[in-house]
Write a protein that holds these residues in place. Structure first.
Motif, mmCIF file in Angstrom:
data_model
loop_
_atom_site.group_PDB
_atom_site.id
_atom_site.type_symbol
_atom_site.label_atom_id
_atom_site.label_comp_id
_atom_site.label_asym_id
_atom_site.label_seq_id
_atom_site.Cartn_x
_atom_site.Cartn_y
_atom_site.Cartn_z
ATOM 1 N N LYS A 1 0.837 -1.192 0.000
ATOM 2 C CA LYS A 1 0.000 0.000 0.000
ATOM 3 C C LYS A 1 0.877 1.248 0.000
ATOM 4 O O LYS A 1 1.886 1.312 0.685
ATOM 5 C CB LYS A 1 -0.929 0.007 1.218
ATOM 6 C CG LYS A 1 -2.011 -1.060 1.158
ATOM 7 C CD LYS A 1 -2.976 -0.919 2.326
ATOM 8 C CE LYS A 1 -4.104 -1.946 2.214
ATOM 9 N NZ LYS A 1 -5.067 -1.826 3.333
ATOM 10 N N MET A 2 0.471 2.238 -0.769
ATOM 11 C CA MET A 2 1.192 3.498 -0.819
ATOM 12 C C MET A 2 0.591 4.437 0.229
ATOM 13 O O MET A 2 -0.624 4.585 0.313
ATOM 14 C CB MET A 2 1.083 4.120 -2.223
ATOM 15 C CG MET A 2 1.980 5.329 -2.436
ATOM 16 S SD MET A 2 1.817 6.036 -4.113
ATOM 17 C CE MET A 2 2.742 4.836 -5.074
ATOM 18 N N THR A 3 1.429 5.057 1.027
ATOM 19 C CA THR A 3 0.952 5.978 2.047
ATOM 20 C C THR A 3 0.879 7.395 1.497
ATOM 21 O O THR A 3 1.437 7.700 0.432
ATOM 22 C CB THR A 3 1.905 5.974 3.258
ATOM 23 O OG1 THR A 3 3.171 6.512 2.834
ATOM 24 C CG2 THR A 3 2.095 4.565 3.807
ATOM 25 N N HIS A 4 0.211 8.279 2.234
ATOM 26 C CA HIS A 4 0.148 9.686 1.830
ATOM 27 C C HIS A 4 1.542 10.300 1.763
ATOM 28 O O HIS A 4 1.822 11.125 0.889
ATOM 29 C CB HIS A 4 -0.725 10.476 2.810
ATOM 30 C CG HIS A 4 -2.181 10.430 2.467
ATOM 31 N ND1 HIS A 4 -3.157 10.845 3.330
ATOM 32 C CD2 HIS A 4 -2.824 10.024 1.344
ATOM 33 C CE1 HIS A 4 -4.347 10.693 2.755
ATOM 34 N NE2 HIS A 4 -4.163 10.189 1.555
ATOM 35 N N GLN A 5 2.430 9.895 2.680
ATOM 36 C CA GLN A 5 3.788 10.423 2.657
ATOM 37 C C GLN A 5 4.505 10.013 1.378
ATOM 38 O O GLN A 5 5.222 10.802 0.765
ATOM 39 C CB GLN A 5 4.578 9.931 3.869
ATOM 40 C CG GLN A 5 6.022 10.456 3.920
ATOM 41 C CD GLN A 5 6.100 11.970 3.969
ATOM 42 O OE1 GLN A 5 5.631 12.581 4.913
ATOM 43 N NE2 GLN A 5 6.678 12.589 2.947
ATOM 44 N N GLU A 6 4.310 8.770 0.955
ATOM 45 C CA GLU A 6 4.941 8.306 -0.283
ATOM 46 C C GLU A 6 4.358 9.004 -1.503
ATOM 47 O O GLU A 6 5.076 9.326 -2.447
ATOM 48 C CB GLU A 6 4.799 6.778 -0.388
ATOM 49 C CG GLU A 6 5.674 6.057 0.629
ATOM 50 C CD GLU A 6 5.308 4.593 0.794
ATOM 51 O OE1 GLU A 6 6.171 3.822 1.228
ATOM 52 O OE2 GLU A 6 4.152 4.215 0.500
ATOM 53 N N ILE A 7 3.040 9.248 -1.490
ATOM 54 C CA ILE A 7 2.422 10.016 -2.578
ATOM 55 C C ILE A 7 3.062 11.401 -2.648
ATOM 56 O O ILE A 7 3.406 11.896 -3.732
ATOM 57 C CB ILE A 7 0.892 10.130 -2.375
ATOM 58 C CG1 ILE A 7 0.228 8.779 -2.610
ATOM 59 C CG2 ILE A 7 0.299 11.170 -3.335
ATOM 60 C CD1 ILE A 7 -1.259 8.772 -2.306
ATOM 61 N N ALA A 8 3.214 12.045 -1.473
ATOM 62 C CA ALA A 8 3.830 13.369 -1.428
ATOM 63 C C ALA A 8 5.247 13.334 -1.988
ATOM 64 O O ALA A 8 5.655 14.229 -2.743
ATOM 65 C CB ALA A 8 3.838 13.890 0.013
#
Length: 367
Positions: A10-17
């Motif tokens: 799963k991709m986290t919001h931090q990784e998206i950022a």
């Protein structure tokens, strides 16, 4: 396929950022030219002219003067496109992008013009007059054009003049001209940008725009692209299938995020701080912004009526805002952090202002 899809991670919001920092050319200084930065991003919102120039400068090693030279020379065009607001667009993209988005934006200008008694016929007649005024590389300000058209400068008529010039832009007649001091001028598009032989169908152009957006702004959703482009979700859904094989995707909370196939490896990310301008693409180009800024901080960075402040990013997350004041021999920058920040951390944050100092070619003092 990326590791997230391959192993079901799963991709986290931090990784998206983090990924967005890379895709938007913010994460690492690039040797690309200002025009190449604008072309990469497709279109960059630019109603705040000074801040929009820094949006380019923050992504490449170019001074404010060199960016303005690219705008004055017509390598970068500033015009109304995608939505009823100013954008920077690379000269090579202006015609196909304008042909695609102008019909939808003209619905706004047509409605506004009718309130002043300007129907399509009268707008066409006004365009003919404007064309004669600007012919021969005669770059004029909006006030100078309105004076020649005998449209008085009043508060209500000022909005009419904006609608008239926006209509002329959307018709492919005019775009920005050379700056006249600190005043923006208009020029004939045909005298600024060579005509292109490339003809795209609406479907082809929309697919090209979508691919450009997801590669330069991803990971992003169809809703994000709809907001940025001005096209409805229904229209976008019919086109995404055309470019599906050219993009990667991942689902988070039943939302599909699209991004470029060769996205940078997450392991390569390191600590980073960035001072970004008001209306920067890192926030304004997404419908929902939780990946880049906590919900409780959003009212501090932008208002409900669409005013976006300059922001400070730490590792892709907005941690505060800043504003600048022009002084005689330097630029004063004032910062406001969302939470209490220790002095050691502040000193690291303030180191990043050197890029802004190089861009302005003047001393920057932080207060």
């Amino acid at each position: 396929m990326n590791l997230y899809n391959l192993y079901g991670l799963k991709m986290t919001h931090q990784e998206i950022a983090n990924y967005r920092l890379a895709s938007q050319k913010i994460f690492k200084m690039t040797q690309q030219t200002p025009q190449e930065i604008v072309r990469h991003l497709g279109a960059m919102q630019a109603q705040d002219y000074a801040m929009a120039k820094w949006a380019i400068g923050s992504r490449c090693d170019a001074s404010e003067k060199s960016i303005e030279e690219a705008i004055n020379s017509g390598e970068i065009i500033r015009t109304h496109i995608l939505r009823p607001t100013w954008h920077f667009v690379a000269a090579e993209d202006i015609r196909w992008m304008l042909a695609l988005s102008a019909p939808q934006v003209k619905k706004f200008t047509a409605s506004a013009a009718k309130k002043y008694g300007f129907d399509d016929k009268k707008l066409d007649q006004t365009n003919s007059s404007i064309e004669k005024l600007l012919a021969g590389n005669n770059h004029l300000t909006r006030d100078e054009i309105m004076q020649e058209l005998d449209i008085k400068k009043t508060s209500s008529q000022d909005f009419l003049s904006a609608v008239i010039m926006m209509n002329a832009e959307l018709d492919g007649l005019v775009c920005n001209g050379r700056m006249k001091g600190k005043q923006i001028t208009y020029a004939l598009l045909d005298e600024r940008v060579l005509k292109s032989e490339m003809k795209l169908t609406t479907e082809e152009a929309l697919a090209k725009l979508a691919k450009r957006y997801f590669e330069s702004h991803g990971p992003a959703t169809l809703l994000d692209f709809s907001w940025w482009s001005g096209f409805s979700i229904a229209i976008i859904k019919s086109v995404i299938n055309l470019i599906e094989s050219e993009l990667d995707s991942i689902e988070i909370n039943n939302q599909k995020y699209w991004f470029r196939l060769d996205v940078i490896d997450i392991d390569n990310f390191h600590e980073s701080v960035h001072f970004l301008p008001a209306f920067d693409e890192i926030l304004i180009s997404y419908k929902t912004r939780e990946a880049s800024i906590l919900l409780e901080h959003q009212p501090k960075a932008f208002t409900n009526n669409g005013i976006f402040k300059p922001v400070i990013l730490e590792n892709g997350k907005v941690i505060g805002t800043w504003k600048r004041t022009i002084k005689k021999d330097h630029m004063k920058v004032e910062t406001q952090f969302f939470t209490v920040t220790d002095e050691a951390k502040k000193s690291i944050v303030f180191e990043e202002i050197k890029h802004f100092e190089n861009y302005l070619e003047t001393k920057v003092i932080i207060e």
